[in-house]
Design an enzyme around this catalytic site. Structure first.
Site: not given
Ligand code: TRP
Ligand code: ZN
Length: 879
Positions: A303, A325
């Site tokens: 994060e 990602e």
């Molecule tokens: N972007 C977040 C990560 O990769 C993950 C994420 C995407 C997320 N959609 C979500 C977390 C919905 C909680 C709920 O770390």
């Molecule tokens: Zn992520």
């Protein structure tokens, strides 16, 4: 799914936004009955945009209370509203739009948008949650500067947080108060966050490489005040690493993490205000396993790294999700490799990739790293986007080498800082610094499916020439019957009989080389090879492919002992084991007597005694390929035979190593290094518990004595949980139950430990059948609306307890379908994730496939179904 289904979103239809937002002012008033959200948007038509282009804002489940354009209240006839949007047909080129909406966070069980988790308010906006808070241009290529004022009761919600810096705060009438936050960095709405609650705050500081002092804070429920230290320390390590390895410094003056109990995923990288699933951040030695610490360290880093790879440079649209990602997973994997054992980290990541991602790639939801269409974007937070996406970035790293890769990364961040871009932009930066043409490489982003590489060797003794012939192919996947060849980097070495890596004529005498297979076939001639060598191929798993080479048992054994690539040593052991297990599976099926070859037992014994292996490696080598992996590898999997074969092998090994196991266990008991998290202590605990894991297959009185003693005297959760898991999987059910009860008694106040308590039972084929799972779901500590509890009971059961989930009367399929139907009305994201096991029918034979289909059909026939579940179910049925 038909190509002109209007609900589908297509990459080819992408259009740049028609309006931009100079600034966003939010006032969020929180009450027990709901929340009033007032937004003020400074809207501007994009330069050169069409003057008659309407403004269409996203919005879902919002109660519109007021809408004003440049201060004038709009009449209902002046705009159009439907379930997903609000449209203004004639707007000026520049104007201020003010909007009041009323929402009900208390009733929000979807956990998207603004919702309540126990006593606090919090948000989750990625991917499309912000539109559940207010009407907005909720797309990642619309970026703006946010000012957020939060108002709430001071006694119940003393802490009010949002992105950026706090700029103002004060008291309000009726015991209420407010805090205003300002985030100077333009950001898309999916990075917006807000938290309100009565929280403990643990603080620290970090000095950046340029000497700026950053205020670090973790906010948690008061009862978890003693579980913050580890994440804070990990955060500082990650901040330092990103400066040293990527030259990336943190930008705001404050960085906050909040732990939330009800959360759909692991964590979220909101600008300056990361929100974490409690289970991915809270830790202390007595309550957290070493694997738990590792996971937390990786997620905290992940994060944090998003601050650059995701926030400063973000995605143009959700088809580009892997831009942030895949790159960020690659970054966090390298971070973890640098913090611990690179080989062990690689083994763990490849295991996940080859079981779960390969299975996804072979199923009805198979999609490229950059998908071409989606019905519901939440369904595309997948192993393909994350893990395969990271493998694609890793291949670029392998092809370019560390220096050029770093220069490409620098160029990418510099060129696109503050922009919303595409995976093409990322690859273009890598192409530019390296002077390479990466056009063909980009097929990795657009073609789905797992490529297969077949390698054949021949040796010409007279000419002293060794030849390797390569062939690649890729099976058809939905929408992609035929594939073009990929660029596949194959890291390789050749070993002589003495176990020495040979100088390679193709690589100017280097002893390791990366061969780039880019055609359907390829051939390599190695000159001056004095005797037939043994090839070590795809070292460190240099590409996400299935590699076939017809090794003899002797060659596998030889590489297991001599390869200088730790990953391939493990890999050869996996191949040996797989071969042995596949033989046992066919013996089970044919009703032949079962037998584990003496030779295999001797290999395992020699691993236990091999001084060249470190304990962490031995702990990995002691575990036979999992049932999931064997299923993925099979054309058609006979779950019962696989389970019986594997259990028989474990039992035979445990009996044969009856004298060795206690010895190794003793060797790993190091009272002096107590409970530390040093690599050595972690490795000792891992091996000790791997020994118990194998021993549990043939438990004798001594086994129970050792487990019970370890359970009682454990100074770490790793040891206590290791003993518990071994006992749950051993034959004495009464002893297992007594230990489970004692564990519950001790830990019932700790939510994170309770999740482990649920999952260790649910995942155990030995301990838990469907009736037992139903009972567990009646347990007072189980909560149907809490995703972690669902994952640790239903998720663990369906994904790990395979013989019971696949019981051939289909009872567990029907039960799962019932749960999905019920959950879909509350939390579609989690309902959809739980559906995955039902989409894997093709692997399990005609009878089970039909049973699974019947349940999918029953779900499909529900009168109302979320997009999330509908997409999975209809793709599976049409498959
Ligand atoms: N972007 C977040 C990560 O990769 C993950 C994420 C995407 C997320 N959609 C979500 C977390 C919905 C909680 C709920 O770390
Ligand atoms: Zn992520």
């Amino acid at each position: 799914m038909s190509d002109n289904n209007p609900a589908m979103t297509y990459l080819k239809d992408y259009q740049a936004p028609a309006f931009e937002l100079e600034s966003v002012d939010l006032v969020v008033r929180l009450y027990e009955e709901g929340a009033l959200v007032s937004s003020t948007l400074r809207v501007q038509r994009i330069q050169g945009g069409q003057a008659d282009e309407p403004l269409r804002l996203h919005g879902e489940d919002l109660e519109l209370r007021s809408l004003r354009l440049d201060g004038r209240e709009l009449a209902a006839a002046e705009f159009q509203q439907d379930a997903e949007s609000l449209t203004l047909h004639r707007v000026p080129d520049r104007f201020v739009l003010s909007c009041d909406t009323w929402i009900k966070p208390q009733e929000n069980k979807r956990l998207e948008g603004l919702y309540r988790s126990r006593q606090m308010f919090c948000t989750q906006c990625e991917a499309e949650g912000f539109r559940r808070i207010t009407y907005y241009l909720d797309r990642p290529d619309v970026m703006s500067v946010f000012r957020t004022r939060i108002e709430a009761d001071r006694a119940q919600y003393p802490i009010l947080l949002s992105n950026g810096n706090p700029v103002e705060s004060g008291d309000l009438p009726d015991g209420r108060h407010f805090v205003t936050w300002h985030d100077p960095f333009r950001k898309p709405s999916y990075l917006f966050a807000l938290v309100a609650g009565d929280l403990h705050c643990q603080r620290d500081r970090f000095t950046t490489q340029s000497g700026r002092s950053i205020d670090l804070r973790i906010y948690v429920d008061h009862q978890n005040a003693d579980k913050c230290d580890f994440a804070l320390a990990a955060l500082k390590r990650a901040m330092r690493w990103d400066e040293e390895v990527y030259g990336r410094e943190y930008d705001l003056d404050i960085f906050m993490i909040v732990a939330v109990d009800d959360f759909n995923m692991g964590a979220m990288e909101n600008k300056g205000l990361n929100i974490f699933n409690s289970s991915c951040v809270l830790a202390k030695q007595e309550a957290t396993t070493d694997a738990g610490f590792e996971r937390i360290e990786a997620i905290v880093a992940h994060e944090y790294f998003h601050n650059w790879s995701g926030n400063r440079v973000t995605c143009r649209d959700w088809f580009q999700l892997s831009l942030k990602e895949g790159f960020t997973v690659f970054r966090d994997a390298e971070y973890s490799a640098d913090m611990g054992s690179r080989t062990v980290k690689r083994i763990e990541d490849v295991s996940v990739l080859r079981t779960a991602q390969f299975a996804e790639d072979a199923g009805p939801m198979s999609h490229p790293v950059r998908p071409a269409s989606y019905l519901e974007i939440s369904n595309f937070y997948t192993l393909t986007i994350y893990e395969k996406g990271a493998e694609v970035v890793r291949m670029l790293y392998t092809l370019l080498g560390p220096e050029l890769f770093r220069r490409g990364s620098d160029l990418y961040f510099e060129r696109h800082d503050g922009q919303a871009v595409t995976t093409d932009d990322f690859v273009a930066a890598m192409a530019e610094v390296s002077g390479r043409d990466l056009t063909q490489f980009k097929r990795w982003y657009d073609q789905s499916g797992t490529p297969e590489v077949r390698v054949k060797a021949s040796y010409d003794a007279k000419a002293q020439r060794y030849t390797l012939q390569f062939t690649q192919s890729c099976p058809p996947t939905p929408g992609q019957p035929e594939k073009l060849p990929f660029v596949i980097p194959i890291r390789l070495a050749l070993f002589d009989a003495a176990g020495t890596a040979l100088p390679l004529s193709v690589a100017d005498g280097a002893r390791e080389w990366v061969y780039e297979l880019s055609e359907t076939t390829g051939i390599l001639h190695f000159e001056a090879v004095a005797a037939q060598p043994v090839p070590s191929l795809l070292r460190m798993f240099s590409a996400p492919v299935k590699l076939y080479f017809d090794y003899s048992d002797d060659e596998l054994l030889f590489l297991l002992q001599h390869d200088t690539d730790g990953f391939n040593r493990w890999e050869m052991q996996q191949r040996l084991s797989q071969r042995m297990l596949e033989q046992l599976v066919s013996d089970v099926q044919a009703g032949r007597p079962l037998e584990v070859p003496e030779r295999f037992i001797a290999v395992m014994r020699s691993i236990l005694a091999d001084a060249s292996l470190d304990d962490a490696m031995v702990s990995k080598l002691l575990v036979l390929p999992t049932e999931q992996y064997l299923i993925e590898q099979a054309q058609e999997a006979d779950v019962d035979a696989i389970h019986r074969a594997r259990e028989f092998a474990r039992q035979t090994l445990a009996q044969a190593l009856r004298a060795d196991l206690p010895q190794v266990y003793q060797r790993c008991q190091h009272p002096e290094e107590d409970n530390s998290l040093t690599q050595e202590a972690v490795a000792h605990r891992a091996l000790k518990n791997a020994v118990l894991g194998l021993w549990s297959a043939a438990p004798d009185a001594q086994f129970y004595e050792v487990c019970e003693a370890q359970f009682r005297t454990a100074g770490t959760m790793t040891d206590q949980y290791g003993a518990l898991a071994a006992m749950v999987n051993a034959s004495d059910r009464a002893k297992a139950q007594a230990t489970l009860d004692a564990f519950y008694e001790q830990w019932q106040q700790d939510q994170q430990v309770l999740e482990q308590w649920f999952s260790v039972q649910s995942a155990s084929a030995h301990h838990s059948d469907l009736a037992y799972i139903k009972q567990l779901m009646q347990h007072p500590a189980f909560e149907f609306t809490n995703p972690n509890k669902l994952r640790s009971v239903l998720g663990a059961f369906c994904n790990q307890n395979l013989v019971n989930f696949h019981a051939d009367d289909g009872s567990a399929y029907a039960f799962l379908a019932d749960q999905i139907i019920r959950l879909d009305k509350l939390n579609p994201q989690i309902a959809s994730r739980l559906t995955t096991p039902l989409t894997r029918g093709r692997k399990f034979g005609t009878k089970r496939k039909a049973l699974m289909r019947a349940q999918l059909q029953r779900i499909a026939d529900q009168p109302s179904l979320s997009k999330d579940v509908r997409e999975l179910v209809s793709k599976s049925l049409g498959y």
